[in-house]
Design a protein around this motif. Structure first.
Motif, PDB file in Angstrom:
ATOM      1  N   ASP A 122     -21.538   5.519  -3.134  1.00 32.84           N
ATOM      2  CA  ASP A 122     -20.776   4.219  -2.489  1.00 32.84           C
ATOM      3  C   ASP A 122     -20.014   3.512  -3.595  1.00 32.84           C
ATOM      4  OD1 ASP A 122     -21.504   5.012  -0.001  1.00 32.84           O
ATOM      5  OD2 ASP A 122     -23.223   3.589   0.162  1.00 32.84           O
ATOM      6  N   LEU A 129     -16.098   2.656  -0.328  1.00 29.25           N
ATOM      7  CA  LEU A 129     -15.661   4.071  -0.353  1.00 29.25           C
ATOM      8  C   LEU A 129     -16.608   5.082  -0.476  1.00 29.25           C
ATOM      9  CD1 LEU A 129     -12.708   3.453  -3.043  1.00 29.25           C
ATOM     10  CD2 LEU A 129     -12.521   3.168  -0.660  1.00 29.25           C
ATOM     11  N   ASP A 130     -16.682   6.108   0.288  1.00 28.55           N
ATOM     12  CA  ASP A 130     -17.489   7.090   0.248  1.00 28.55           C
ATOM     13  C   ASP A 130     -17.187   8.281  -0.670  1.00 28.55           C
ATOM     14  OD1 ASP A 130     -19.570   9.021   0.695  1.00 28.55           O
ATOM     15  OD2 ASP A 130     -19.392   8.917   2.802  1.00 28.55           O
ATOM     16  N   ALA A 131     -17.506   8.235  -2.102  1.00 23.33           N
ATOM     17  CA  ALA A 131     -17.138   9.124  -3.026  1.00 23.33           C
ATOM     18  C   ALA A 131     -17.874  10.549  -2.905  1.00 23.33           C
ATOM     19  CB  ALA A 131     -17.441   8.645  -4.569  1.00 23.33           C
ATOM     20  N   GLN A 164     -11.539  -2.123  -8.093  1.00 23.54           N
ATOM     21  CA  GLN A 164     -12.728  -1.646  -7.578  1.00 23.54           C
ATOM     22  C   GLN A 164     -13.881  -2.556  -8.306  1.00 23.54           C
ATOM     23  OE1 GLN A 164     -13.263   2.035  -9.911  1.00 23.54           O
ATOM     24  NE2 GLN A 164     -15.415   2.066  -9.491  1.00 23.54           N
ATOM     25  N   THR A 213     -10.368  12.414  -2.182  1.00 23.37           N
ATOM     26  CA  THR A 213      -9.785  11.437  -1.665  1.00 23.37           C
ATOM     27  C   THR A 213     -10.107   9.902  -2.515  1.00 23.37           C
ATOM     28  OG1 THR A 213      -9.945  12.548   0.444  1.00 23.37           O
ATOM     29  CG2 THR A 213      -9.407  10.166   0.418  1.00 23.37           C
ATOM     30  N   VAL A 214     -11.247   9.662  -2.686  1.00 20.00           N
ATOM     31  CA  VAL A 214     -11.749   8.656  -3.238  1.00 20.00           C
ATOM     32  C   VAL A 214     -11.187   8.332  -4.836  1.00 20.00           C
ATOM     33  CG1 VAL A 214     -13.525   7.018  -4.204  1.00 20.00           C
ATOM     34  CG2 VAL A 214     -13.688   7.991  -1.909  1.00 20.00           C
ATOM     35  N   PHE A 226     -12.740   8.316   4.247  1.00 18.20           N
ATOM     36  CA  PHE A 226     -13.302   7.823   2.811  1.00 18.20           C
ATOM     37  C   PHE A 226     -13.763   6.626   2.491  1.00 18.20           C
ATOM     38  CE2 PHE A 226      -8.720   6.482   2.959  1.00 18.20           C
ATOM     39  CZ  PHE A 226      -8.762   5.502   1.887  1.00 18.20           C
ATOM     40  N   GLY A 227     -14.147   5.837   3.796  1.00 19.85           N
ATOM     41  CA  GLY A 227     -14.698   4.693   3.602  1.00 19.85           C
ATOM     42  C   GLY A 227     -14.961   3.830   4.725  1.00 19.85           C
TER      43      GLY A 227
END
Length: 235
Positions: free
Chosen positions: A80, A96-98, A234, A104-105, A195-196
């Protein structure tokens, strides 16, 4: 959700506009979920393209709408990742879900670090059929992008409840810089990479923008209350 359908550039235009099964459209949402803002995207589910540990960002047929370099092939973020999308309507706190969408992230953070989103407007709001605010296009027309594209990161079980952050697209594997925020539970096919997500307070900010409607009074158009992204950071 991030439509697509028409002649060459118009197809991408429409595909880049959100669309629901009714007639909105997520075009631009790389394009967009559809309704008529375009046709509903029909991308098929696919496995994550980063299985090998690398992402691919081939040059797109259209030049970048704003000077920017393609991301490195090796994603550096994991798990995350906290980020803030600062807008004229308020700061949107996102996670964001890396893990689920590493490429995508990786692209989103790369564009953010290069100030690609700074000064851009969220050009599309849908208030019927699908409930999304679409952003990420420097041209503000739903046709702009970063000059490269990348593959979908889907598993076929994607859903789009309020607070979802997903990519817009003009068809399978056409992701670029356009993304959309879902402010109320929305039914869309699992064709848009998630993606989040936004936290509850941030989702309420977007819902408040939607309450004001569109500039032209239609269920699909530019938000009546202009939304400009000032920065994406970020952390």
């Amino acid at each position: 959700m991030r439509t697509s359908a028409l002649s060459s550039s118009r197809v991408r235009l429409a595909l880049l506009a959100l669309t629901a099964a009714t007639a909105l459209a997520l075009a631009g949402c790389a394009s967009n979920p559809t309704t008529d803002a375009g046709a509903q995207p029909t991308s098929a589910a696919s496995d994550s393209p980063v299985a090998s540990g690398e992402c691919s960002y081939p040059a797109d047929s259209r030049p970048a709408s704003k000077p920017v370099d393609a991301p490195d092939a090796d994603p550096t973020a994991s798990g995350d990742v906290s980020a803030t999308i600062a807008t004229s309507a308020g700061d949107l706190a996102v996670t964001l879900d890396a893990e689920a969408a590493p490429c995508t992230v990786n692209s989103f953070l790369s564009l953010a670090k290069q100030s690609y989103f700074d000064g851009t407007t969220c050009h599309r709001l849908t208030t019927q059929g699908i409930f999304v605010l679409q952003c990420g296009d420097p041209t503000g027309t739903g046709t702009g992008g970063p000059g490269y594209s990348f593959a979908d990161e889907l598993n076929g079980s994607e859903t789009y409840p309020a607070g979802t952050l997903a990519m817009a697209n003009a068809g399978p594997n056409t992701n670029g810089s356009q993304f959309f925020v879902v402010y109320a539970d929305t039914q869309l096919p699992p064709s848009y990479t998630v993606f989040g997500h936004l936290d509850a307070a941030s989702t309420e900010i977007v819902a408040g923008i939607a309450d004001e409607g569109t500039a032209n009074g239609a269920p699909d158009g530019a938000p009546k209350t202009p939304v400009k992204i000032t920065a994406v950071t970020q952390g």
